[in-house]
Scaffold this active site. Structure first.
Site, PDB file in Angstrom:
ATOM      1  N   PHE A   1       0.861  -1.183   0.000  1.00 34.72           N
ATOM      2  CA  PHE A   1       0.000   0.000   0.000  1.00 34.72           C
ATOM      3  C   PHE A   1       0.904   1.242   0.000  1.00 34.72           C
ATOM      4  CE2 PHE A   1      -3.176   2.727   2.351  1.00 34.72           C
ATOM      5  CZ  PHE A   1      -4.199   2.626   1.413  1.00 34.72           C
TER       6      PHE A   1
ATOM      7  N   ASP B   1       1.662  -6.014   7.401  1.00 39.38           N
ATOM      8  CA  ASP B   1       0.477  -5.165   7.397  1.00 39.38           C
ATOM      9  C   ASP B   1      -0.708  -6.073   7.074  1.00 39.38           C
ATOM     10  OD1 ASP B   1      -1.684  -3.520   6.841  1.00 39.38           O
ATOM     11  OD2 ASP B   1      -0.409  -1.890   6.139  1.00 39.38           O
TER      12      ASP B   1
ATOM     13  N   TYR C   1     -11.400  -0.964   9.971  1.00 37.86           N
ATOM     14  CA  TYR C   1     -12.656  -0.522   9.343  1.00 37.86           C
ATOM     15  C   TYR C   1     -12.989  -1.291   8.077  1.00 37.86           C
ATOM     16  CZ  TYR C   1      -9.129   2.443   7.060  1.00 37.86           C
ATOM     17  OH  TYR C   1      -8.005   2.891   6.426  1.00 37.86           O
ATOM     18  N   LYS C   2     -12.152  -2.280   7.732  1.00 35.01           N
ATOM     19  CA  LYS C   2     -12.413  -3.092   6.545  1.00 35.01           C
ATOM     20  C   LYS C   2     -13.211  -4.326   6.986  1.00 35.01           C
ATOM     21  CE  LYS C   2      -8.548  -0.952   4.251  1.00 35.01           C
ATOM     22  NZ  LYS C   2      -7.096  -0.907   4.075  1.00 35.01           N
TER      23      LYS C   2
ATOM     24  N   ARG D   1     -12.149  -3.259  -8.185  1.00 40.46           N
ATOM     25  CA  ARG D   1     -11.988  -4.229  -7.085  1.00 40.46           C
ATOM     26  C   ARG D   1     -13.347  -4.632  -6.531  1.00 40.46           C
ATOM     27  NH1 ARG D   1      -8.273  -2.190  -2.273  1.00 40.46           N
ATOM     28  NH2 ARG D   1     -10.077  -0.821  -2.104  1.00 40.46           N
TER      29      ARG D   1
HETATM   30  C1  PLP Z   1      -6.393   0.244   4.324  1.00 44.01           C
HETATM   31  C2  PLP Z   1      -4.928   0.091   4.470  1.00 44.01           C
HETATM   32  C3  PLP Z   1      -4.210   0.989   5.266  1.00 44.01           C
HETATM   33  C4  PLP Z   1      -4.905   2.134   5.941  1.00 44.01           C
HETATM   34  O1  PLP Z   1      -4.025   3.016   6.540  1.00 44.01           O
HETATM   35  P1  PLP Z   1      -4.592   4.142   7.518  1.00 44.01           P
HETATM   36  O2  PLP Z   1      -3.365   4.830   7.971  1.00 44.01           O
HETATM   37  O3  PLP Z   1      -5.325   3.465   8.628  1.00 44.01           O
HETATM   38  O4  PLP Z   1      -5.477   5.033   6.706  1.00 44.01           O
HETATM   39  C5  PLP Z   1      -2.848   0.776   5.415  1.00 44.01           C
HETATM   40  N1  PLP Z   1      -2.227  -0.267   4.805  1.00 44.01           N
HETATM   41  C6  PLP Z   1      -2.905  -1.143   4.029  1.00 44.01           C
HETATM   42  C7  PLP Z   1      -2.201  -2.295   3.417  1.00 44.01           C
HETATM   43  C8  PLP Z   1      -4.271  -0.974   3.827  1.00 44.01           C
HETATM   44  O5  PLP Z   1      -4.948  -1.834   3.054  1.00 44.01           O
END
Ligand code: PLP
Length: 434
Positions: free
Chosen positions: A140, A220, A245-246, A394
């Protein structure tokens, strides 16, 4: 379209009816189907396939937050800190622990995923002694930004190496990745499930390579927690972060979690130290002294309402059980891929997700040169996926509330907006949020 088929030619509609009946049968046999009713569905006419971006609202959370607002904040006010609020970051972490294969005292909640990544990676780099961080191009982007800033601000000359993905961008180049993890590497940071392609990393293999050279692994788990079995202790992971939140359905902006392996906790110091991470914060000493255990990675006052929402959201996942959730997730993604083969492969789409169930999480990416416009047309047709640049639509298939017929119908509607040319009515100019 079917009307123009020569008589006797296989009818797409006929096949679809049989296909839908099969999807209905899969729903009838679904062992966790009842959890769908545990979530608010104010959008019954829409097919929501974006639970990997923002999970649905659990009905129990509404009631929990009403109590937190009316009774705890509204009535008890500051006394509520002594009635469960102060311990909440660690209490909810302990509740999460079985979902990530950790002992209860190894996890806690607070801050966002990105901030937690900065804290843990910074702490690890300073404690490890080596200066090299390895990640991959499937990670990410926010994680890579945070790692770059760790290297720049704390690293004493640390360098981040981002190993390119294999051609096509669906899977990592495992040969290159494993080779990049070498005797100079302090930390390996990877997304367990890649946010774009859904690729699921082989955590044991990465862990074995890291162990061989004495590097630490930070996972992560944002796109895998709550939907893929996770065994941090068994993988010998050093650290982990993940978002709530996912698939954990904690709500927008809910705090993220972090895991620090028990033996590393006393060795690591967070680069962001604050009073919630202090031993005895209400002593108000002017000198910082880290709390024992996971609490030293807390920083400031946590977002209590969101944290209580996470606590409640976790219950449905724990009750359904990660084994049953994963089994349904594999079947949902398999159905989507099967329908892709039947209906979409001839319409300019490419599958952007591994075919092998063991190598993917719970979302499927379909790539198309006109992906952005098709995604907009699909939203108008009542299906909610999301779009990731440059060409990926997605489909997040959250097993607790997504039905097999939802997957079937979504693919039919997707085929229709392409076959009819409806997507051509939309322009290609990007909006701020996709
Ligand atoms: C959704 C997601 C995040 C979210 O990061 P925030 O700092 O909580 O906004 C981070 N890493 C990955 C791999 C994600 O899918």
């Amino acid at each position: 379209m079917n009307a123009r088929r020569p008589p006797g030619a296989a009818s797409g509609a006929g096949r679809s009816v049989r296909g839908r009946a099969r999807a209905e049968r899969l729903d009838a046999e679904d062992a966790i189907a009842a959890f769908r009713d545990a979530f608010v569905r104010g959008d019954e006419e829409r097919i929501y396939l974006d639970g990997n971006s923002l999970g649905r609202l659990p009905k129990a959370t509404r009631e929990r937050l009403r109590r937190a607002i009316d009774e705890e904040w509204g009535h008890d006010l500051v006394a509520s800190w002594g009635k469960g609020w102060f311990e909440a970051p660690r209490r909810v972490g302990a509740r999460l622990a079985p979902l990530i294969g950790a002992k209860p005292e190894q996890a806690a909640f607070g801050d966002s995923t990105t901030v937690n990544l900065f804290k843990l990676a910074g702490a690890a780099l300073q404690a490890h002694g080596r200066r090299r961080i390895v990640s991959d191009a499937m990670n990410f982007p926010s994680d890579l930004y945070a790692l770059s800033s760790v290297a720049r601000t704390l690293g004493g000359g640390a360098a981040l190496e981002v190993v390119p993905a294999a051609p096509g961008g669906v899977e990592p180049d495992m040969g290159r990745l494993l080779a990049a993890i070498d005797e100079d590497t302090a930390l390996v940071v990877l997304s367990h499930v890649a946010f774009k392609s859904g690729y699921l990393h082989d955590a044991e293999r990465v862990g074995a390579r890291a162990r061989e050279v004495g590097a630490w692994v930070l996972w992560d788990l944002s796109h895998s927690v709550g939907v893929v079995p996770i065994e941090l202790d068994a993988w010998d992971a050093a650290l982990a972060v993940g978002c709530s939140y996912k698939y954990l359905n904690g709500g927008p902006g809910a705090p993220a979690f972090f895991y620090v392996r028990a033996d590393l906790q006393p060795r690591l110091r967070s680069p962001v130290e604050g009073w919630f991470g202090r031993r005895g914060p209400f002593g108000f000493d002017l000198e910082f002294e880290p709390a024992d255990g996971i609490a030293r990675f807390l920083v400031g006052t946590p977002p209590i309402l969101s944290l209580l929402a996470v606590e409640t959201g976790l219950e449905a996942v724990l009750e359904a059980g990660i084994g049953r959730i994963r089994a349904k997730s594999e079947a949902l993604t398999a159905l989507l891929i099967e329908r892709f083969d039947a209906r979409l492969a001839g319409l300019g789409f490419r599958l952007g997700t591994p075919r092998e169930a063991a190598r993917r999480g719970s979302h499927v990416s379909l790539r198309h040169p006109d992906g952005y416009r098709i995604n907009r047309a699909l939203l108008a047709a009542g299906v909610v996926p999301d779009f990731r640049e440059p060409d990926a639509i997605r489909f997040g298939l959250a097993p607790l509330y997504t039905r097999f017929v939802d997957v079937f119908d979504a693919v039919e509607r997707l085929a229709e907006v392409v076959e009819s040319g409806a997507y051509r009515a939309y322009d290609d100019a990007r909006s701020a949020v996709t």
